[in-house]
Every structure is written in C-alpha cells, then in structure tokens.
Design a protein around this motif. Sequence first.
Motif, short mmCIF file in Angstrom:
data_model
loop_
_atom_site.label_atom_id
_atom_site.label_comp_id
_atom_site.label_asym_id
_atom_site.label_seq_id
_atom_site.Cartn_x
_atom_site.Cartn_y
_atom_site.Cartn_z
N ASN A 1 15.82 55.13 -2.28
CA ASN A 1 15.92 53.76 -1.81
C ASN A 1 15.24 52.89 -2.86
O ASN A 1 14.04 52.95 -3.04
CB ASN A 1 15.22 53.62 -0.45
CG ASN A 1 15.36 52.22 0.10
OD1 ASN A 1 15.63 51.28 -0.63
ND2 ASN A 1 15.18 52.09 1.40
N LYS B 1 18.78 61.06 -2.68
CA LYS B 1 19.07 59.63 -2.78
C LYS B 1 17.76 58.86 -2.74
O LYS B 1 16.86 59.19 -1.97
CB LYS B 1 19.97 59.17 -1.63
CG LYS B 1 21.27 59.91 -1.54
CD LYS B 1 22.25 59.40 -2.55
CE LYS B 1 23.62 60.01 -2.39
NZ LYS B 1 23.88 61.16 -3.16
N GLU C 1 22.23 48.52 6.02
CA GLU C 1 21.79 49.54 5.06
C GLU C 1 21.83 50.93 5.68
O GLU C 1 22.25 51.89 5.03
CB GLU C 1 20.38 49.22 4.56
CG GLU C 1 20.35 48.11 3.55
CD GLU C 1 18.95 47.84 3.03
OE1 GLU C 1 18.08 48.74 3.12
OE2 GLU C 1 18.74 46.73 2.54
N THR C 2 21.40 51.06 6.91
CA THR C 2 21.40 52.35 7.58
C THR C 2 22.83 52.87 7.72
O THR C 2 23.10 54.02 7.43
CB THR C 2 20.74 52.24 8.97
OG1 THR C 2 19.39 51.83 8.79
CG2 THR C 2 20.78 53.56 9.71
N HIS D 1 24.22 53.95 4.41
CA HIS D 1 23.63 55.24 4.02
C HIS D 1 24.33 56.38 4.77
O HIS D 1 24.64 57.42 4.18
CB HIS D 1 22.13 55.24 4.30
CG HIS D 1 21.47 56.55 4.00
ND1 HIS D 1 21.25 57.00 2.72
CD2 HIS D 1 21.03 57.52 4.84
CE1 HIS D 1 20.68 58.19 2.77
NE2 HIS D 1 20.53 58.52 4.04
N HIS E 1 26.45 59.37 3.16
CA HIS E 1 26.11 60.76 3.47
C HIS E 1 27.38 61.52 3.89
O HIS E 1 27.61 62.66 3.48
CB HIS E 1 25.05 60.82 4.57
CG HIS E 1 24.64 62.20 4.94
ND1 HIS E 1 23.91 63.02 4.10
CD2 HIS E 1 24.88 62.93 6.06
CE1 HIS E 1 23.72 64.18 4.69
NE2 HIS E 1 24.29 64.15 5.88
#
Length: 120
Positions: free
Chosen positions: A114, A112, A72-73, A76, A80
Amino acid sequence: MSKQKYYVNLNPISMDDVSPVKIPDSTLIQYEIEATPEELEQLDTLLNETQDHDMEIRNLFSFRHFDESMTETDQHEYQHGMDKIFDMLYELGTPETKKQIKELHMQNHEPKRNMRNNKH
C-alpha cells in the motif's frame, strides 16, 4: 480424469467466456489451457466471482465514490481475484500460455504494498 483444451477470454465485458474452441477474433486475448471438468468448474467460479466484483466496483464510482476507503478495499479485492485467475491460468496453461503470462508479468508473487503507508 483427462484434460481437455479450452480458451479463456478475459475481456472485461465477457470475462466468463471459456470456450472449447478458439474464437476467430483478433481483438480478443485468449489463453489456452488444459483442464479437467473439476478444474474448469473452479476457474468458472473464480471468473464469475471476479467479474461480479468488477461490476460492484463500477457501481461504487457512481454511488459511493465519496468513500475512498471502500473504493480502495474493493479495488484490492478485485485485483486479488485477478491475481488468482492468472495464477490458475498459468497452472493450467499450455506452454504458450505460460510464456504469454510470464512475458506480460501477469503473475506476481511479491506481496502487494500500500503506497500510502510507505513513508521513508
């Protein structure tokens, strides 16, 4: 410095393709921009970094797919990078490119969210 026209291809396989001439390929989406050499260098760097990160994400699914937080990181961070690319394409874009980006809603200035943390 004067600006020159370039065509940017965001094909995932060849995202770093920036050409001074439009490539005669109807399957490619090419964004027409006008940039100084310095602006072109900034865009090139951003494209390369984002494409490199995309390759890292693909490796995650093969080797570290069990660690969802890492995936997920990284996703993201990749998103970005893509947001920054579309912001820069819009900034440098010709009127037609700006219209394309607006129509595709590829420029999003809203924060954004989550979805996991949104509990009502």
